[in-house]
Design an enzyme around this catalytic site. Structure first.
Site, PDB file in Angstrom:
ATOM      1  N   HIS A 131      -0.138  55.115  -7.656  1.00 53.08           N
ATOM      2  CA  HIS A 131      -0.026  54.642  -9.033  1.00 53.08           C
ATOM      3  C   HIS A 131      -0.874  53.395  -9.235  1.00 53.08           C
ATOM      4  CE1 HIS A 131       3.480  57.342  -9.386  1.00 53.08           C
ATOM      5  NE2 HIS A 131       3.242  57.265 -10.679  1.00 53.08           N
ATOM      6  N   LYS A 135       2.409  48.997 -11.598  1.00 50.83           N
ATOM      7  CA  LYS A 135       3.709  49.654 -11.426  1.00 50.83           C
ATOM      8  C   LYS A 135       4.590  48.787 -10.532  1.00 50.83           C
ATOM      9  CE  LYS A 135       5.956  54.046 -10.424  1.00 50.83           C
ATOM     10  NZ  LYS A 135       6.716  53.952 -11.689  1.00 50.83           N
TER      11      LYS A 135
END
Length: 233
Positions: A131, A135
């Protein structure tokens, strides 16, 4: 439909754009630090906030009689408490670790593959998720969902980010700039490997799924999932 946005980061802004394009109205925008708000002019709430305020946001929407969609991860140790709260207060709640249509199909593939692999002892199972660097939680909620599906159908009993024990699935969580989300399941033996992978190209799929879920859940009561919204599985 009048939508309250709880959390106004990148996902919140993407949801706003799609909702407006689908002729909805944004009735309320709540930043992560704001706890002084009400839902008097809203039909549904969509929560993409941060773990420390997600439960409060969800319960506040339930108290107001507003259906609430949540895609915030990192608070799931309180998930059962939220479900009990929703049911005892006749509320409406839908949580998904990932709202993407493609990911929800991927969940079904993962579940079926784990069933097929359940009687084979030659393979070890690993999960890799990647990600964007913003995040906050690791592993992702999607990776946890994938791991829990495998655990349900195999002899694995847990997942870990650390060096795995024989009964644990290793999750490798990577954070790389400008990566919306990639998840890969690997079954490896000395002879061969079996891999399934989902790669998101943008946040649009997540945001679209959240808006579709909000459209679907309006005027309903109870606890739901994306499987209900998409009628899959």
């Amino acid at each position: 439909m009048k939508i309250a946005l709880l959390g106004y980061g990148k996902m919140g802004k993407s949801i706003e754009t799609i909702a407006l394009n689908r002729n909805h109205t944004i009735s309320l925008i709540v930043s992560d630090s704001n706890s002084d708000y009400d839902f008097s002019n809203s039909d549904v709430a969509i929560d993409f906030s941060i773990p420390s305020v997600a439960v409060s946001n969800i319960k506040k929407a339930i108290d107001a009689g507003i259906p609430v969609i949540s895609g915030t991860t990192g608070w799931l140790e309180q998930y059962q408490d939220v479900l009990d709260y929703c049911n005892s207060n006749n509320g409406t709640f839908l949580y998904a670790s990932n709202f993407s249509l493609g990911v929800n199909i991927f969940f079904e593939l993962n579940k079926r593959l784990s069933e097929l692999m359940s009687n084979t002892s030659e393979y070890t199972t690993e999960i890799e998720e990647i990600h964007h660097t913003q995040k906050l939680d690791a592993p992702s909620g999607t990776a946890i969902t994938l791991a829990e599906q495998i655990i349900e159908n195999t002899e694995y009993t847990n997942w870990t980010l650390d060096e795995p024990k024989p009964n644990e699935i290793h999750i490798e969580a990577k954070r790389i700039e400008n990566v919306p989300g990639t998840h890969e399941i690997s079954y490896n033996s000395e002879i061969d490997s079996i891999n399934i992978k989902h790669t998101a190209h943008s946040r649009q799929g997540f945001a679209m799924g959240a808006v579709i879920a909000a459209e679907w859940i309006k005027d309903k009561k109870g606890v739901f999932s994306m499987k209900d919204v998409l009628n899959i599985g």
